[in-house]
Design a protein around this motif. Structure first.
Motif, mmCIF file in Angstrom:
data_model
loop_
_atom_site.group_PDB
_atom_site.id
_atom_site.type_symbol
_atom_site.label_atom_id
_atom_site.label_comp_id
_atom_site.label_asym_id
_atom_site.label_seq_id
_atom_site.Cartn_x
_atom_site.Cartn_y
_atom_site.Cartn_z
ATOM 1 N N LEU A 115 0.808 -1.222 0.000
ATOM 2 C CA LEU A 115 0.000 0.000 0.000
ATOM 3 C C LEU A 115 0.841 1.272 0.000
ATOM 4 O O LEU A 115 0.329 2.339 -0.325
ATOM 5 N N ARG A 116 2.113 1.153 0.335
ATOM 6 C CA ARG A 116 2.983 2.335 0.282
ATOM 7 C C ARG A 116 3.125 2.878 -1.135
ATOM 8 O O ARG A 116 3.458 4.045 -1.333
ATOM 9 N N GLY A 117 2.862 2.036 -2.113
ATOM 10 C CA GLY A 117 2.980 2.474 -3.500
ATOM 11 C C GLY A 117 1.746 3.139 -4.053
ATOM 12 O O GLY A 117 1.737 3.553 -5.214
ATOM 13 N N TYR A 118 0.696 3.274 -3.225
ATOM 14 C CA TYR A 118 -0.566 3.835 -3.699
ATOM 15 C C TYR A 118 -0.810 5.215 -3.099
ATOM 16 O O TYR A 118 -0.764 5.385 -1.883
ATOM 17 N N VAL A 119 -1.069 6.191 -3.960
ATOM 18 C CA VAL A 119 -1.394 7.535 -3.487
ATOM 19 C C VAL A 119 -2.677 7.500 -2.666
ATOM 20 O O VAL A 119 -2.778 8.128 -1.611
ATOM 21 N N ILE A 120 -3.683 6.799 -3.170
ATOM 22 C CA ILE A 120 -4.907 6.549 -2.409
ATOM 23 C C ILE A 120 -4.675 5.251 -1.658
ATOM 24 O O ILE A 120 -4.553 4.189 -2.261
ATOM 25 N N ARG A 121 -4.584 5.300 -0.359
ATOM 26 C CA ARG A 121 -4.059 4.192 0.451
ATOM 27 C C ARG A 121 -5.049 3.045 0.624
ATOM 28 O O ARG A 121 -5.433 2.683 1.730
ATOM 29 N N ARG A 122 -5.443 2.482 -0.474
ATOM 30 C CA ARG A 122 -6.246 1.260 -0.441
ATOM 31 C C ARG A 122 -6.111 0.574 -1.780
ATOM 32 O O ARG A 122 -5.733 1.184 -2.784
ATOM 33 N N PHE A 123 -6.403 -0.732 -1.788
ATOM 34 C CA PHE A 123 -6.478 -1.448 -3.051
ATOM 35 C C PHE A 123 -7.829 -1.162 -3.692
ATOM 36 O O PHE A 123 -8.764 -0.696 -3.051
#
Length: 262
Positions: free
Chosen positions: A218-226
């Motif tokens: 999740l560290r790779g996502y600007v919006i912190r969710r899948f």
């Protein structure tokens, strides 16, 4: 105001529609009035989703078919046409390595694999798109109307170290879509792609079972969710509808900001 997403009178074919993103795309389209052909390698899955739709008063047909087999795909499209009407919208959603369970986990490095390992990825994610598109296009050209939406992956846009063949097949589907868009636009047919990052589906369940793995990813996502299947289905529905009648040859990332490129 008119509903710009209305699909009343349209027939939609969703490949790989028995679960996950495909199931939600089928439900979204049915919710907008479309008759839906739900395809899956596993016939029981396809029929179960079709039953969900008909239980809500919609029109649907569940058909089992391996999208890597051109003759089977052609037969499926012919059957669908007889039962629900000619295909107006094709959603190429079948992916991963076909029916292989949890296919995106436990993949060895490319240099430890061979052609037999590559075939399921290329067959489902590239040839599956070619087969289904070829089967529906003559009718679309004849009627001067059609929508083709292919679900690809950010692995095909930005690359993933453990998914080189999968990403290559998805990139191939995107390149094919751009060329096809230029070939069929004169017939009122649009061709687009939706590129996904990680979406909570049965296909990635085992990979996301470890909380530490999830936290790191999740560290790779600007919006912190899948993503959720509905996130993907929302974009597919837009491109499949007449709201996107002047959009073609494009790839829409739906990825929570995992990859932000020009």
């Amino acid at each position: 105001m008119d509903n710009i997403l209305d699909m009343t009178g349209k027939t939609v074919l969703v490949t790989g529609g028995g679960q996950g993103v495909g199931r939600q795309v089928a439900l979204h389209c049915a919710g907008q009035g479309a008759a839906v052909v739900v395809n899956d390698y596993h016939t029981d899955r396809a029929e179960a989703v079709a039953a969900e739709i008909t239980a809500e008063g919609g029109s649907a047909l569940g058909l089992g078919c391996d999208v890597t087999d051109f003759d089977s795909v052609t037969t499926m499209v012919e059957r669908a046409g007889k039962d629900l009407g000619p295909i107006d919208v094709l959603v190429n959603n079948a992916g991963n390595a076909g029916p292989t369970k949890d296919a995106l986990s436990g993949i060895p490095p490319f240099w430890e694999t061979g052609p037999k390992d590559w075939e399921p990825w290329i067959g489902t994610n590239f040839y599956g798109v070619l087969n289904a598109s070829r089967a529906v296009l003559p009718g679309m050209v004849e009627r001067s109307y059609g929508r083709i939406v292919s679900v690809i992956s950010d692995a095909g846009r930005t690359g993933e170290p453990n998914l080189a063949v999968y990403g290559g097949a998805k990139a191939g589907a995107a390149g094919f879509s751009r060329g096809l868009a230029k070939a069929v636009g004169r017939y009122g047919i649009t061709v687009n792609c939706v590129a996904l990052s990680t979406v909570n589906t049965p296909g990635v369940a085992s990979a996301l079972a470890n909380p530490e793995t999830v936290k790191k990813a999740l560290r790779g996502y600007v919006i912190r969710r899948f993503g959720e299947p509905a996130d993907a289905a929302n974009a597919v529905l837009f491109l499949a509808s007449d709201a996107a009648s002047w959009v073609t040859g494009q790839t829409y990332p739906v990825n929570g900001g995992y990859a932000i490129t020009p």
